[in-house]
Motif scaffolding. Structure first.
Motif, PDB file in Angstrom:
ATOM      1  N   ASP A  13       0.834  -1.197   0.000  1.00 59.13           N
ATOM      2  CA  ASP A  13       0.000   0.000   0.000  1.00 59.13           C
ATOM      3  C   ASP A  13       0.879   1.261   0.000  1.00 59.13           C
ATOM      4  O   ASP A  13       2.072   1.186   0.313  1.00 59.13           O
ATOM      5  CB  ASP A  13      -0.925  -0.016   1.218  1.00 59.13           C
ATOM      6  N   THR A  99      -2.706   1.817  -6.742  1.00 56.41           N
ATOM      7  CA  THR A  99      -3.048   1.219  -8.026  1.00 56.41           C
ATOM      8  C   THR A  99      -3.490  -0.211  -7.763  1.00 56.41           C
ATOM      9  O   THR A  99      -3.280  -0.726  -6.661  1.00 56.41           O
ATOM     10  CB  THR A  99      -1.846   1.280  -9.001  1.00 56.41           C
ATOM     11  N   ASP A 100      -4.099  -0.828  -8.744  1.00 50.29           N
ATOM     12  CA  ASP A 100      -4.510  -2.224  -8.564  1.00 50.29           C
ATOM     13  C   ASP A 100      -3.304  -3.066  -8.170  1.00 50.29           C
ATOM     14  O   ASP A 100      -2.285  -3.068  -8.853  1.00 50.29           O
ATOM     15  CB  ASP A 100      -5.116  -2.774  -9.857  1.00 50.29           C
ATOM     16  N   GLY A 101      -3.420  -3.741  -7.048  1.00 51.98           N
ATOM     17  CA  GLY A 101      -2.359  -4.634  -6.597  1.00 51.98           C
ATOM     18  C   GLY A 101      -1.216  -3.972  -5.877  1.00 51.98           C
ATOM     19  O   GLY A 101      -0.208  -4.610  -5.608  1.00 51.98           O
ATOM     20  N   THR A 103       1.075  -0.100  -5.246  1.00 54.02           N
ATOM     21  CA  THR A 103       1.365   1.327  -5.319  1.00 54.02           C
ATOM     22  C   THR A 103       2.227   1.623  -6.530  1.00 54.02           C
ATOM     23  O   THR A 103       3.198   0.911  -6.797  1.00 54.02           O
ATOM     24  CB  THR A 103       2.121   1.781  -4.051  1.00 54.02           C
TER      25      THR A 103
END
Length: 162
Positions: A13, A99-101, A103
């Motif tokens: 994250d 972002t998806d999945g 940072t």
């Protein structure tokens, strides 16, 4: 002003990514190939706008830089106060966005070289050298975001790690 940029997606994250980027001491040396040594100046123990740091590059060059922005977990910016003679200006900025999945981490350096008459050639060479450095550094940062020792240090310091 010439600049170089490098971006990577890391599987943590933004708070954790930001915290990894701000590690110090032996933890920092685990992932950051740019530095040989780094510490706060003037009795500071934590980063903040106006705080200065000393950094010794792996090639032995020294630099004093100052935080010009510090906004966890989204961005940090620094400028050179004193450093290698061939830079008239050097600044760096780091941005972290979810972002998806994980940072998206984007690091950018901006610089000017001296003397003025040599600047066009020096800055062309500087772009290549600094691009290679920033690419290696952000790759090290990505490894740090997967390194259990680094992540445990971030957790122990109060940052998140996922």
């Amino acid at each position: 002003m010439p600049n170089v940029t490098s971006t990577v997606i890391v599987p943590v994250d933004p708070t954790t990514a930001f915290a990894v980027a701000q590690t110090t001491g032996d933890v920092r040396l685990r992932w950051d190939p740019f530095i040989r040594r780094q510490y706060f100046l003037g009795g500071a123990t934590d980063p903040a706008v106006g705080v200065q740091t000393y950094t010794r590059h792996r090639w032995g060059l020294g630099m004093v830089s100052e935080y010009v922005s510090y906004a966890p977990p989204t961005n940090v910016g620094m400028k050179m106060v004193r450093g290698p003679w061939f830079f008239s200006q050097l600044a760096g900025g780091w941005r972290f966005a979810p972002t998806d999945g994980g940072t998206k981490a984007t690091w950018k350096y901006s610089f000017h070289c001296r003397p003025t008459w040599l600047a066009p050639l020096a800055e062309a060479i500087g772009r290549r050298v600094l691009q290679r450095d920033i690419d290696r550094r952000i790759a090290g940062f990505a490894r740090g975001c997967r390194d259990e020792v680094v992540l445990a240090s971030v957790r122990d310091a109060g940052g998140e790690a996922t």
